[in-house]
Design a protein around this motif. Structure first.
Motif, PDB file in Angstrom:
ATOM      1  N   UNK A   1       0.748  -1.216  -0.071  1.00 20.30           N
ATOM      2  CA  UNK A   1      -0.071   0.030   0.070  1.00 20.30           C
ATOM      3  C   UNK A   1       0.772   1.333   0.005  1.00 20.30           C
ATOM      4  N   UNK A   2       0.810   2.209  -0.610  1.00 17.64           N
ATOM      5  CA  UNK A   2       1.339   3.338  -1.309  1.00 17.64           C
ATOM      6  C   UNK A   2       0.605   4.439  -0.646  1.00 17.64           C
ATOM      7  N   UNK A   3       0.860   5.121   0.527  1.00 18.18           N
ATOM      8  CA  UNK A   3       0.284   6.510   1.023  1.00 18.18           C
ATOM      9  C   UNK A   3       1.088   7.860   0.491  1.00 18.18           C
ATOM     10  N   UNK A   4       0.332   8.479  -0.164  1.00 20.14           N
ATOM     11  CA  UNK A   4       0.910   9.649  -1.032  1.00 20.14           C
ATOM     12  C   UNK A   4       0.060  10.905  -0.595  1.00 20.14           C
ATOM     13  N   UNK A   5       0.873  11.842  -0.241  1.00 16.37           N
ATOM     14  CA  UNK A   5       0.289  13.127   0.147  1.00 16.37           C
ATOM     15  C   UNK A   5       0.534  14.324  -0.841  1.00 16.37           C
ATOM     16  N   UNK A   6      -0.480  15.259  -0.932  1.00 16.61           N
ATOM     17  CA  UNK A   6      -0.594  16.254  -1.979  1.00 16.61           C
ATOM     18  C   UNK A   6       0.408  17.318  -0.894  1.00 16.61           C
ATOM     19  N   UNK A   7       1.314  17.767  -1.528  1.00 19.43           N
ATOM     20  CA  UNK A   7       2.202  18.711  -0.847  1.00 19.43           C
ATOM     21  C   UNK A   7       1.830  20.027  -0.803  1.00 19.43           C
ATOM     22  N   UNK A   8       0.702  20.395  -1.584  1.00 17.79           N
ATOM     23  CA  UNK A   8       0.048  21.516  -1.343  1.00 17.79           C
ATOM     24  C   UNK A   8      -0.848  21.564  -0.094  1.00 17.79           C
ATOM     25  N   UNK A   9      -1.231  20.592   0.289  1.00 18.25           N
ATOM     26  CA  UNK A   9      -2.059  20.592   1.675  1.00 18.25           C
ATOM     27  C   UNK A   9      -1.292  20.199   2.787  1.00 18.25           C
ATOM     28  N   UNK A  10      -0.467  18.989   2.889  1.00 20.74           N
ATOM     29  CA  UNK A  10       0.599  18.523   3.568  1.00 20.74           C
ATOM     30  C   UNK A  10       1.684  18.568   3.274  1.00 20.74           C
ATOM     31  N   UNK A  11       2.660  19.323   3.796  1.00 20.35           N
ATOM     32  CA  UNK A  11       3.926  19.459   3.383  1.00 20.35           C
ATOM     33  C   UNK A  11       4.686  18.108   3.202  1.00 20.35           C
ATOM     34  N   UNK A  12       4.538  17.203   4.225  1.00 19.66           N
ATOM     35  CA  UNK A  12       5.206  15.916   4.239  1.00 19.66           C
ATOM     36  C   UNK A  12       4.371  14.883   4.612  1.00 19.66           C
ATOM     37  N   UNK A  13       4.986  13.827   4.641  1.00 25.18           N
ATOM     38  CA  UNK A  13       4.127  12.531   5.170  1.00 25.18           C
ATOM     39  C   UNK A  13       4.268  12.389   6.547  1.00 25.18           C
ATOM     40  N   UNK A  14       5.149  13.086   7.231  1.00 25.02           N
ATOM     41  CA  UNK A  14       5.644  12.929   8.923  1.00 25.02           C
ATOM     42  C   UNK A  14       4.722  13.972   9.505  1.00 25.02           C
TER      43      UNK A  14
END
Length: 724
Positions: free
Chosen positions: A444-457
């Protein structure tokens, strides 16, 4: 126009046969040299379109995390060991020390991106067995790496070697050397398994099976020709003709960069069985015309013209596969088209010169006007047309009886099922499944939109991942989930606060901090229904957790198998429909009659119906190797009814047409069946299924043409034609 061209070719054969043979000898030598560089492709992923989401996700994992493939080293107790002080519990500190030393060696390999084992969840290596038992039994995560009877554990090696078969072999050999050079304690044994080992085994079996089934194909066809033609000598020229076609095909495809794969390795015996038909029909007609100085012209303008039509339909059957989405199926179609073109080309443009050159030294014996075989055939067909109602009733009864077989038809998309189930790599994989609940891994790959969340942490993102993993854990067939939350809980005993999260580093997080991955161990094996149910449920869970700025994607071998199954169904429908349309179009162009085209196609449709019903009865699944079965049979099986129809129209008498073509059709269909039967001697189960499926299909085509087509042609055309 076609007749005039064939007439001109016949004259060239008569006048310049030695020059023609010299030209083909040079061309064959060049193709042999090119064929020596033929490549082998054992990676099933490359048989799937690279723009499919699952494949894009797999490539994304390789780019960001260093690998989406796994080797599993199964470490278990050796029950047969007679040494003193041997290991009797896999939790023994000696085993843990062995794993540590082996891991350190493996991590130095450049293709390795991550190594996982029980040591990732132990703070230290205990000094005694009692201490080790206590430490592991109290640790939930560590217990997941030990079998219930304490006899087995494993090391998972994450790697990326999918794009290069030479690199794969070299890498596996280095891993084996690492295992051998690490001193293991007495009483344990190791075995390598996992998707990488399956691929390597597949690569080796492709080479072995390619040689074996081709040699067996030659032997079976030579014996068949000797028996059906009642002479060893009469089978030599058709064999030479089809051998040239195989060499030209191999050279051409090497030049075009088309590799040999699981789906195309059986092409040589297939071409032997199919291509030799043209040689049989040409030599049979040349012998009929013995004593005629213009035998080449007569043969090409009659039988040669029919062969153009039959080869066109066969090429259309293979050519329809070029419209498939699966690259492996397209490669198979390309091989078939090129191979059948060369088989036709060799029969029309080389074989007559061979025959005439041989006749210079050994004049051909003219076929007698009426042989014992023809007398027997004549009696059978006369009875058949007189009692046609019996044969019509037999046809309807067979269709009715076989209809229930369709309930048993299934599809199988796993590459693992292409291998013999008694291989060590497969047995080890089953052992891992039995003891740990799954040797397959969905990623499972969890990917964030950096415009909304700056990073996965991010605390909110981690909470989202925990919710997703909890849903995944509740799904049927899921045995274990390990991702970033589990790693954090193990290292910190809890999920860190926001300010602490910014400082963590993990191999599960991408370099640009936009993604992280979770490993979902599943127990689905090669069961298509289980894989389908699992992947649908995982995608449903992902949709339920829809959150702006966060995406969930899936990769891994079960996801690839699921997509392969969907593509197989789509491609099966598409290529079969296209083949039907194109074959009928060629029939109409050849016969210039809609009615006759329907009549000629009807025995083929009967044969297809009986073939798939029989496969259902026998529980033979449709696999990637056999997904083009219908279109291939459409192209091949129509040949026999075309040849009968052409000869019937030439003789202006149905009985004469049947008599003149009966021996060559029986010979060619038998050699075709023998060519496909050679595949049953392969080690790979996929090739065996392919051989069985095609053998059944061609057998029903022959049966349908002999038992039903004369009656269909008689009722639908011959009586009217005779009156006219």
């Amino acid at each position: 126009m076609i007749t005039q061209i064939l007439l001109a070719v016949g004259k060239l054969h008569r006048k310049y046969h030695f020059i023609i043979l010299a030209f083909f000898a040079i061309f064959t030598i060049l193709c042999l040299e090119e064929a020596s560089h033929l490549e082998i492709q054992a990676n099933m992923e490359k048989m799937i379109p690279q723009d499919v989401e699952v494949i894009r996700n797999t490539n994304l994992i390789r780019d960001e995390f260093g690998g989406g493939d796994f080797i599993i080293i199964a470490i278990g107790l050796d029950r047969d060991s007679q040494t003193r002080n041997k290991v009797i519990d896999i939790r023994d500190p000696r085993v843990l020390s062995y794993i540590e030393e082996l891991e350190n060696r493996i991590k130095k390999e450049p293709e390795v991106s991550n190594v996982q084992s029980i040591l990732d969840f132990l703070p230290y290596i205990p000094s005694s067995l009692e201490e080790s038992r206590s430490l592991i039994d109290k640790n939930f995560f560590a217990r997941q790496w030990i079998s219930e009877d304490y006899s087995l554990t494993s090391i998972r090696i994450q790697t990326f070697v999918a794009s290069d078969e030479k690199q794969l072999n070299d890498f596996v050999e280095r891993i084996k050397m690492d295992v051998e050079n690490t001193g293991k304690p007495s009483g344990i044994k190791t075995e390598l398994t996992g998707i990488v080992m399956v691929r390597k085994t597949l690569f080796e079996l492709i080479k072995q099976d390619g040689v074996r089934i081709t040699m067996i194909g030659y032997l079976l066809i030579f014996i068949t020709l000797s028996l059906t033609l009642a002479s060893i000598k009469r089978g030599i020229l058709p064999l030479i003709s089809v051998t040239l076609a195989i060499i030209w095909t191999a050279g051409t495809l090497t030049f075009l960069g088309v590799p040999v794969s699981v789906m195309t390795i059986g092409i040589a015996p297939m071409l032997l069985g199919l291509g030799i038909d043209y040689g049989i029909h040409i030599t049979h007609r040349l012998r009929e015309e013995a004593g005629n100085p213009e035998k080449a012209e007569k043969t090409l303008t009659t039988t040669g013209k029919a062969i153009l039509a039959t080869s066109a339909t066969t090429m259309v059957g293979f050519g329809s596969l070029l419209l498939a989405k699966m690259p492996g199926l397209r490669d198979f179609g390309a091989l078939g088209v090129v191979g059948m073109f060369y088989a036709m080309f060799a029969a029309l443009f080389c074989l007559p010169s061979l025959f005439l050159a041989k006749e210079r030294f050994h004049p051909a014996e003219k076929i007698s006007k009426i042989s014992k075989f023809e007398k027997t055939v004549k009696k059978f067909f006369e009875f058949q047309l007189k009692k046609y109602k019996i044969f019509l009733l037999l046809c309807f009864l067979m269709l009715a009886i076989f209809s229930s077989g369709f309930k048993g038809l299934t599809m199988e998309s796993s590459s693992e099922k292409s291998l013999p189930q008694d291989l060590p790599v497969i047995r080890s994989m089953y052992s891992i499944r039995d003891n740990f609940g799954g040797a397959e891994m969905v990623i499972a790959i969890f990917e964030v939109d950096k415009k909304i969340y700056k990073e996965i942490r991010n605390k909110k993102v981690i909470d989202y991942i925990i919710k997703a993993e909890n849903l995944f854990k509740d799904e049927k067939y899921v045995s274990q989930v390990f991702g970033l939350p589990e790693e954090l809980k193990f290292n910190y005993g809890r999920i860190p606060e926001e300010n602490e999260l910014k400082k963590i580093e993990s191999p599960l997080i991408s370099d640009d901090l936009s993604m992280c991955i979770s490993f979902i161990s599943v127990d689905v094996g090669t069961d298509t229904k289980k894989i389908k149910e699992l992947m649908r449920n995982l995608y449903r869970d992902a949709a339920m957790l829809s959150e702006e700025g966060i995406k969930i994607k899936f990769a891994g071998s079960p996801a690839v198998s699921w997509v392969t199954g969907k593509l197989m169904m789509q491609d099966f429908s598409r290529v079969t429909l296209v083949a039907l349309v194109l074959v009928f179009s060629i029939l109409y162009l050849d016969l210039r009659s809609f009615r006759r085209s329907i009549l000629v196609a009807s025995p083929l449709l009967i044969a297809l119906y009986l073939t798939f019903a029989t496969l259902g009865y026998l529980k033979v699944p449709l696999r990637p190797e056999t997904i083009g079965l219908a279109s291939t049979i459409l192209g091949i099986g129509i040949d026999y009814s075309i040849l009968i129809t052409h000869r019937y129209l030439e003789e202006r008498d149905l009985i004469k047409g049947l008599i003149k073509t009966a021996r060559s059709i029986l010979s060619s269909s038998t050699t075709t069946i023998m060519g496909f039967s050679a595949l049953s001697f392969a080690t790979m189960l996929g090739l065996k299924n392919m051989g069985l499926s095609m053998t059944i299909g061609i057998a029903f085509c022959t049966l349908s043409v002999i038992l039903f087509f004369p009656v269909i042609l008689y009722l639908g055309d011959a009586r009217k034609y005779k009156r006219e």
